[in-house]
Scaffold this motif. Structure first.
Motif, mmCIF file in Angstrom:
data_model
loop_
_atom_site.group_PDB
_atom_site.id
_atom_site.type_symbol
_atom_site.label_atom_id
_atom_site.label_comp_id
_atom_site.label_asym_id
_atom_site.label_seq_id
_atom_site.Cartn_x
_atom_site.Cartn_y
_atom_site.Cartn_z
ATOM 1 N N ARG A 115 1.297 -6.115 -8.037
ATOM 2 C CA ARG A 115 0.982 -5.533 -9.306
ATOM 3 C C ARG A 115 -0.614 -5.658 -9.355
ATOM 4 N NH1 ARG A 115 3.556 -6.407 -13.877
ATOM 5 N NH2 ARG A 115 5.190 -7.738 -12.689
ATOM 6 N N SER A 116 -1.006 -4.330 -9.931
ATOM 7 C CA SER A 116 -2.591 -3.889 -10.277
ATOM 8 C C SER A 116 -2.867 -4.680 -11.238
ATOM 9 C CB SER A 116 -2.512 -2.349 -10.462
ATOM 10 O OG SER A 116 -2.052 -2.032 -11.799
ATOM 11 N N SER A 117 -4.318 -4.604 -11.338
ATOM 12 C CA SER A 117 -5.070 -5.319 -12.574
ATOM 13 C C SER A 117 -4.665 -4.850 -13.683
ATOM 14 C CB SER A 117 -6.424 -5.381 -12.277
ATOM 15 O OG SER A 117 -7.000 -4.012 -12.388
ATOM 16 N N GLU A 118 -3.970 -3.718 -13.885
ATOM 17 C CA GLU A 118 -3.502 -3.012 -15.038
ATOM 18 C C GLU A 118 -2.016 -3.496 -15.245
ATOM 19 O OE1 GLU A 118 -4.813 -0.946 -12.671
ATOM 20 O OE2 GLU A 118 -6.658 -0.874 -13.368
ATOM 21 N N GLY A 119 -1.496 -3.904 -14.307
ATOM 22 C CA GLY A 119 -0.097 -4.259 -14.666
ATOM 23 C C GLY A 119 1.072 -3.392 -14.068
ATOM 24 N N VAL A 120 0.379 -2.570 -13.424
ATOM 25 C CA VAL A 120 1.491 -1.221 -12.750
ATOM 26 C C VAL A 120 1.858 -1.838 -11.178
ATOM 27 C CG1 VAL A 120 1.439 1.183 -11.569
ATOM 28 C CG2 VAL A 120 -0.113 0.447 -13.924
ATOM 29 N N ILE A 121 3.210 -1.802 -10.951
ATOM 30 C CA ILE A 121 3.575 -2.114 -9.723
ATOM 31 C C ILE A 121 3.518 -0.940 -8.563
ATOM 32 C CG2 ILE A 121 5.783 -2.526 -8.357
ATOM 33 C CD1 ILE A 121 4.874 -4.719 -10.651
ATOM 34 N N LEU A 122 2.371 -1.311 -7.598
ATOM 35 C CA LEU A 122 2.183 -0.329 -6.625
ATOM 36 C C LEU A 122 2.652 -0.657 -5.225
ATOM 37 C CD1 LEU A 122 -1.720 -0.398 -7.522
ATOM 38 C CD2 LEU A 122 0.128 1.297 -7.981
ATOM 39 N N TYR A 123 2.427 0.157 -4.469
ATOM 40 C CA TYR A 123 2.659 0.128 -2.865
ATOM 41 C C TYR A 123 1.602 0.888 -2.146
ATOM 42 C CZ TYR A 123 7.764 -1.323 -3.125
ATOM 43 O OH TYR A 123 8.873 -1.764 -3.323
ATOM 44 N N TYR A 124 0.922 0.115 -1.007
ATOM 45 C CA TYR A 124 -0.171 0.837 -0.421
ATOM 46 C C TYR A 124 0.665 1.267 0.766
ATOM 47 C CZ TYR A 124 -2.976 -2.262 -3.372
ATOM 48 O OH TYR A 124 -3.667 -2.790 -4.626
ATOM 49 N N ILE A 125 -0.100 2.326 1.093
ATOM 50 C CA ILE A 125 0.236 3.267 2.175
ATOM 51 C C ILE A 125 -0.548 2.907 3.368
ATOM 52 C CG2 ILE A 125 0.336 5.506 3.261
ATOM 53 C CD1 ILE A 125 0.837 6.570 0.215
ATOM 54 N N LEU A 126 0.013 2.271 4.606
ATOM 55 C CA LEU A 126 -0.368 1.901 5.551
ATOM 56 C C LEU A 126 -0.585 2.960 6.643
ATOM 57 C CD1 LEU A 126 1.411 -1.651 5.875
ATOM 58 C CD2 LEU A 126 -0.972 -1.210 5.079
ATOM 59 N N ASP A 127 0.426 3.889 6.625
ATOM 60 C CA ASP A 127 0.448 4.791 7.777
ATOM 61 C C ASP A 127 1.362 5.926 7.114
ATOM 62 O OD1 ASP A 127 -0.113 6.162 10.193
ATOM 63 O OD2 ASP A 127 1.111 4.866 11.429
ATOM 64 N N MET A 128 1.194 7.427 7.356
ATOM 65 C CA MET A 128 1.983 8.465 7.051
ATOM 66 C C MET A 128 2.389 8.800 8.333
ATOM 67 S SD MET A 128 1.720 8.784 3.824
ATOM 68 C CE MET A 128 1.937 10.457 3.495
ATOM 69 N N PHE A 129 3.806 9.458 8.612
ATOM 70 C CA PHE A 129 4.464 9.977 9.759
ATOM 71 C C PHE A 129 4.408 11.274 10.080
ATOM 72 C CE2 PHE A 129 5.371 5.447 9.416
ATOM 73 C CZ PHE A 129 4.857 4.952 10.532
#
Length: 82
Positions: A66-80
């Motif tokens: 959850r971001s500070s604005e309340g949005v649910i996020l995913y962080y991109i670790l790697d792109m294939f």
């Protein structure tokens, strides 16, 4: 992720690394909203479902968070297939 703890406690596994197909307008993104992420069982499935022409990319993501604005996020670790 730059000094931020995504888990409320180390023994609680809320945030996990997963393979996914992410919809992003440009490849150089660090995080995406949860509604732009489709979790896959494995990397092979993510690559098969990816479609760069339509902005769908196979990725390894960390989340949900959850971001500070309340949005649910995913962080991109790697792109294939970027």
């Amino acid at each position: 992720m730059r000094g931020y703890s995504l888990d409320p406690h180390p023994s609680i596994k809320v945030v996990t690394e997963q393979y996914a197909v992410v919809r992003i307008p440009r490849v150089k993104r660090e995080r995406v909203p949860a509604n732009n992420v489709e979790i896959m069982d494995d990397l092979k499935m993510a690559i098969e479902k990816s479609d760069p022409k339509n902005h769908l990319y196979a990725a390894k993501v960390l989340g949900p968070s959850r971001s500070s604005e309340g949005v649910i996020l995913y962080y991109i670790l790697d792109m294939f297939n970027a």
